[in-house]
Design a protein around this motif. Structure first.
Motif, PDB file in Angstrom:
ATOM      1  N   THR A   1       5.065   4.744 -21.268  1.00  0.00           N
ATOM      2  CA  THR A   1       3.632   4.720 -20.946  1.00  0.00           C
ATOM      3  C   THR A   1       3.475   4.795 -19.439  1.00  0.00           C
ATOM      4  O   THR A   1       3.979   3.925 -18.711  1.00  0.00           O
ATOM      5  N   TYR A   2       2.782   5.821 -18.971  1.00  0.00           N
ATOM      6  CA  TYR A   2       2.510   5.963 -17.535  1.00  0.00           C
ATOM      7  C   TYR A   2       1.214   5.210 -17.239  1.00  0.00           C
ATOM      8  O   TYR A   2       0.174   5.553 -17.790  1.00  0.00           O
ATOM      9  N   HIS A   3       1.295   4.199 -16.390  1.00  0.00           N
ATOM     10  CA  HIS A   3       0.116   3.368 -16.150  1.00  0.00           C
ATOM     11  C   HIS A   3      -0.785   3.970 -15.073  1.00  0.00           C
ATOM     12  O   HIS A   3      -0.298   4.392 -14.014  1.00  0.00           O
ATOM     13  N   ALA A   4      -2.094   3.959 -15.381  1.00  0.00           N
ATOM     14  CA  ALA A   4      -3.067   4.463 -14.406  1.00  0.00           C
ATOM     15  C   ALA A   4      -3.257   3.443 -13.278  1.00  0.00           C
ATOM     16  O   ALA A   4      -3.467   3.819 -12.122  1.00  0.00           O
ATOM     17  N   ARG A   5      -3.182   2.148 -13.641  1.00  0.00           N
ATOM     18  CA  ARG A   5      -3.401   1.102 -12.639  1.00  0.00           C
ATOM     19  C   ARG A   5      -2.088   0.770 -11.926  1.00  0.00           C
ATOM     20  O   ARG A   5      -1.042   0.716 -12.568  1.00  0.00           O
ATOM     21  N   HIS A   6      -2.181   0.561 -10.626  1.00  0.00           N
ATOM     22  CA  HIS A   6      -1.021   0.103  -9.868  1.00  0.00           C
ATOM     23  C   HIS A   6      -1.167  -1.410  -9.694  1.00  0.00           C
ATOM     24  O   HIS A   6      -1.800  -1.889  -8.754  1.00  0.00           O
ATOM     25  N   ASN A   7      -0.623  -2.152 -10.643  1.00  0.00           N
ATOM     26  CA  ASN A   7      -0.669  -3.615 -10.594  1.00  0.00           C
ATOM     27  C   ASN A   7       0.674  -4.104 -10.060  1.00  0.00           C
ATOM     28  O   ASN A   7       1.672  -4.136 -10.784  1.00  0.00           O
ATOM     29  N   ILE A   8       0.684  -4.434  -8.775  1.00  0.00           N
ATOM     30  CA  ILE A   8       1.958  -4.703  -8.107  1.00  0.00           C
ATOM     31  C   ILE A   8       2.235  -6.212  -8.084  1.00  0.00           C
ATOM     32  O   ILE A   8       1.498  -6.978  -7.437  1.00  0.00           O
ATOM     33  N   GLY A   9       3.293  -6.607  -8.774  1.00  0.00           N
ATOM     34  CA  GLY A   9       3.718  -8.007  -8.770  1.00  0.00           C
ATOM     35  C   GLY A   9       4.460  -8.315  -7.483  1.00  0.00           C
ATOM     36  O   GLY A   9       5.208  -7.474  -6.978  1.00  0.00           O
ATOM     37  N   VAL A  10       4.228  -9.511  -6.947  1.00  0.00           N
ATOM     38  CA  VAL A  10       4.916  -9.930  -5.729  1.00  0.00           C
ATOM     39  C   VAL A  10       5.724 -11.189  -6.056  1.00  0.00           C
ATOM     40  O   VAL A  10       5.155 -12.223  -6.404  1.00  0.00           O
ATOM     41  N   ALA A  11       7.061 -11.057  -5.962  1.00  0.00           N
ATOM     42  CA  ALA A  11       7.913 -12.225  -6.231  1.00  0.00           C
ATOM     43  C   ALA A  11       7.604 -13.293  -5.188  1.00  0.00           C
ATOM     44  O   ALA A  11       7.530 -12.995  -3.989  1.00  0.00           O
TER      45      ALA A  11
ATOM     46  N   LYS B   1       0.843  -1.208   0.000  1.00  0.00           N
ATOM     47  CA  LYS B   1       0.000   0.000   0.000  1.00  0.00           C
ATOM     48  C   LYS B   1       0.875   1.254   0.000  1.00  0.00           C
ATOM     49  O   LYS B   1       0.606   2.217  -0.736  1.00  0.00           O
ATOM     50  N   ALA B   2       1.950   1.225   0.787  1.00  0.00           N
ATOM     51  CA  ALA B   2       2.858   2.381   0.826  1.00  0.00           C
ATOM     52  C   ALA B   2       3.495   2.605  -0.547  1.00  0.00           C
ATOM     53  O   ALA B   2       3.635   3.752  -1.002  1.00  0.00           O
ATOM     54  N   VAL B   3       3.848   1.515  -1.220  1.00  0.00           N
ATOM     55  CA  VAL B   3       4.431   1.627  -2.566  1.00  0.00           C
ATOM     56  C   VAL B   3       3.425   2.316  -3.493  1.00  0.00           C
ATOM     57  O   VAL B   3       3.759   3.259  -4.227  1.00  0.00           O
ATOM     58  N   SER B   4       2.172   1.854  -3.450  1.00  0.00           N
ATOM     59  CA  SER B   4       1.165   2.421  -4.349  1.00  0.00           C
ATOM     60  C   SER B   4       0.959   3.917  -4.080  1.00  0.00           C
ATOM     61  O   SER B   4       0.893   4.726  -5.016  1.00  0.00           O
ATOM     62  N   ASN B   5       0.877   4.284  -2.804  1.00  0.00           N
ATOM     63  CA  ASN B   5       0.709   5.709  -2.475  1.00  0.00           C
ATOM     64  C   ASN B   5       1.892   6.531  -3.004  1.00  0.00           C
ATOM     65  O   ASN B   5       1.717   7.634  -3.529  1.00  0.00           O
ATOM     66  N   ALA B   6       3.106   5.973  -2.875  1.00  0.00           N
ATOM     67  CA  ALA B   6       4.285   6.706  -3.362  1.00  0.00           C
ATOM     68  C   ALA B   6       4.298   6.755  -4.899  1.00  0.00           C
ATOM     69  O   ALA B   6       4.747   7.752  -5.488  1.00  0.00           O
ATOM     70  N   LEU B   7       3.777   5.703  -5.525  1.00  0.00           N
ATOM     71  CA  LEU B   7       3.716   5.705  -7.002  1.00  0.00           C
ATOM     72  C   LEU B   7       2.774   6.805  -7.518  1.00  0.00           C
ATOM     73  O   LEU B   7       2.975   7.332  -8.612  1.00  0.00           O
ATOM     74  N   GLN B   8       1.743   7.135  -6.725  1.00  0.00           N
ATOM     75  CA  GLN B   8       0.844   8.240  -7.136  1.00  0.00           C
ATOM     76  C   GLN B   8       1.656   9.517  -7.323  1.00  0.00           C
ATOM     77  O   GLN B   8       1.382  10.315  -8.213  1.00  0.00           O
ATOM     78  N   ARG B   9       2.652   9.674  -6.456  1.00  0.00           N
ATOM     79  CA  ARG B   9       3.428  10.932  -6.483  1.00  0.00           C
ATOM     80  C   ARG B   9       4.658  10.843  -7.387  1.00  0.00           C
ATOM     81  O   ARG B   9       5.165  11.862  -7.836  1.00  0.00           O
ATOM     82  N   TYR B  10       5.104   9.625  -7.668  1.00  0.00           N
ATOM     83  CA  TYR B  10       6.268   9.442  -8.560  1.00  0.00           C
ATOM     84  C   TYR B  10       5.903   8.431  -9.649  1.00  0.00           C
ATOM     85  O   TYR B  10       6.397   7.300  -9.675  1.00  0.00           O
ATOM     86  N   PRO B  11       4.973   8.829 -10.558  1.00  0.00           N
ATOM     87  CA  PRO B  11       4.368   7.858 -11.487  1.00  0.00           C
ATOM     88  C   PRO B  11       5.337   7.258 -12.499  1.00  0.00           C
ATOM     89  O   PRO B  11       5.032   6.220 -13.080  1.00  0.00           O
ATOM     90  N   VAL B  12       6.511   7.865 -12.679  1.00  0.00           N
ATOM     91  CA  VAL B  12       7.437   7.297 -13.665  1.00  0.00           C
ATOM     92  C   VAL B  12       7.919   5.903 -13.219  1.00  0.00           C
ATOM     93  O   VAL B  12       8.278   5.062 -14.050  1.00  0.00           O
ATOM     94  N   LEU B  13       7.872   5.627 -11.914  1.00  0.00           N
ATOM     95  CA  LEU B  13       8.270   4.288 -11.462  1.00  0.00           C
ATOM     96  C   LEU B  13       7.204   3.246 -11.786  1.00  0.00           C
ATOM     97  O   LEU B  13       7.456   2.046 -11.691  1.00  0.00           O
ATOM     98  N   ASN B  14       6.000   3.716 -12.158  1.00  0.00           N
ATOM     99  CA  ASN B  14       4.910   2.802 -12.534  1.00  0.00           C
ATOM    100  C   ASN B  14       4.649   2.922 -14.040  1.00  0.00           C
ATOM    101  O   ASN B  14       3.518   2.911 -14.492  1.00  0.00           O
ATOM    102  N   SER B  15       5.727   3.061 -14.781  1.00  0.00           N
ATOM    103  CA  SER B  15       5.581   3.215 -16.235  1.00  0.00           C
ATOM    104  C   SER B  15       6.220   2.023 -16.929  1.00  0.00           C
ATOM    105  O   SER B  15       6.777   1.131 -16.290  1.00  0.00           O
ATOM    106  N   SER B  16       6.099   1.997 -18.251  1.00  0.00           N
ATOM    107  CA  SER B  16       6.858   1.001 -19.018  1.00  0.00           C
ATOM    108  C   SER B  16       7.411   1.674 -20.264  1.00  0.00           C
ATOM    109  O   SER B  16       6.955   2.750 -20.672  1.00  0.00           O
ATOM    110  N   ILE B  17       8.382   0.998 -20.842  1.00  0.00           N
ATOM    111  CA  ILE B  17       9.102   1.588 -21.972  1.00  0.00           C
ATOM    112  C   ILE B  17       8.972   0.613 -23.144  1.00  0.00           C
ATOM    113  O   ILE B  17       8.989  -0.607 -22.935  1.00  0.00           O
ATOM    114  N   ASP B  18       8.800   1.154 -24.360  1.00  0.00           N
ATOM    115  CA  ASP B  18       8.646   0.242 -25.497  1.00  0.00           C
ATOM    116  C   ASP B  18      10.010  -0.306 -25.943  1.00  0.00           C
ATOM    117  O   ASP B  18      11.062   0.181 -25.515  1.00  0.00           O
TER     118      ASP B  18
END
Ligand code: CAO
Length: 258
Positions: free
Chosen positions: A114-124, A90-107
């Motif tokens: 691409t800045y993703h609207a959804r926070h889909n967090i993978g758990v190893a 949850k803390a990661v997601s809240n921080a991603l709201q403020r630093y959205p480039v960490l929740n992006s992907s690159i072609d």
């Protein structure tokens, strides 16, 4: 602090994991050749692609003393056993709201981010069939208890070694908690096309100074964030971690979403 002094330090012991360790049998007599398949085959491709990414790694320590006290109270007074992970996710997601480039992907050609609207967090996850990274979807809309329920569902799937294909798809950021097994530090490896991943080590009770320069016991867990330096700079990751640290060390912020 009094509570800490009275109670034994649980994290001084190796944590117990939900699954038995996968112990590989020692070859004897003749060499054995096994085909690489399943999750391991997927790992070969993802990790080979990952090597093309110019990673940098930023590390810090989190004081999780208060969070552990909340977890203890939830267990003793409310019969709710909630691991550290749902709070961290949850803390990661809240921080991603403020630093959205960490929740992006690159072609593939590195022409668009691409800045993703959804926070889909993978758990190893260390599963019956090897390393898998199932995804908790839309964490931005979930509370800690909902994240906990979804994580437990995925852990159960991991124990069976069977995931729905949708559980393994669509990740936009990843978290790897090696601390439930052991190890204080880990350098995580990005899962392309994602651009960042965070690892957490085993928490330990360690001496630290308080504001009045008294030495006090604090429960400390180390985190490391690996980021793709083509799209993310060090200052952004440092600010992301600062944001995350503030929430984890002041857990009421996790519930107020500020
Ligand atoms: N430090 C200390 N203890 C920890 C901890 C940490 N960082 N993380 C978890 N623990 C403790 C939990 O508190 C729990 O103890 P209690 O039962 O006493 O509360 C115990 O370890 C077991 O936790 P868990 O594994 O049931 O639950 P989790 O939500 O913390 O972790 C998961 C879930 C899926 C992350 C974990 O089971 C797992 O598979 N970890 C391995 C991940 C991995 O392999 N990473 C490497 C990827 S790269 O190859």
């Amino acid at each position: 602090l009094e509570n800490l002094k009275k109670s034994p330090a649980p994290t001084q012991q190796p944590p117990t994991t939900t699954s038995q360790p996968r112990v590989q049998s020692v070859p004897s007599g003749t060499d054995r050749v096994e085909p690489i398949k399943g999750f391991q085959k997927a790992m070969v491709k993802t990790m080979t692609d990952s090597l093309k990414i110019p990673h940098f790694v930023y590390s810090d320590e989190l004081k999780i003393t208060r969070l552990s006290q909340i977890r203890k109270t939830l267990k003793t007074s409310h019969n709710q056993s909630i691991s550290f992970m749902p709070f961290l996710v949850k803390a990661v997601s809240n921080a991603l709201q403020r630093y959205p480039v960490l929740n992006s992907s690159i072609d593939d050609r590195c022409e668009n981010v691409t800045y993703h609207a959804r926070h889909n967090i993978g758990v190893a996850m260390d599963t019956k069939v090897g390393l898998a990274v199932p995804v908790i979807k839309d964490v931005q809309d979930l509370g800690v208890m909902e994240i906990h329920a979804e994580l437990r569902r995925l852990v159960e799937s991991g124990k069976q070694g069977v995931f729905k294909p949708s559980d393994l798809a669509g990740g936009t950021f990843a978290v790897s908690n090696i601390g439930s097994i052991g190890g204080t530090y880990m350098k995580p490896v990005i899962l392309p096309p994602q651009v960042a991943i965070m690892a957490i080590g085993t928490s330990q009770l360690l001496p630290r100074y308080d504001d009045d320069l008294n030495i006090v016991p604090e429960e400390i867990a180390n985190i490391s964030v690996a980021a793709d330096h083509r799209v993310i700079d060090g200052a952004t990751v440092a600010n992301f971690v600062k944001d995350l640290k503030k929430q984890v060390e002041n857990p009421y912020l996790l519930f107020l979403n500020i």
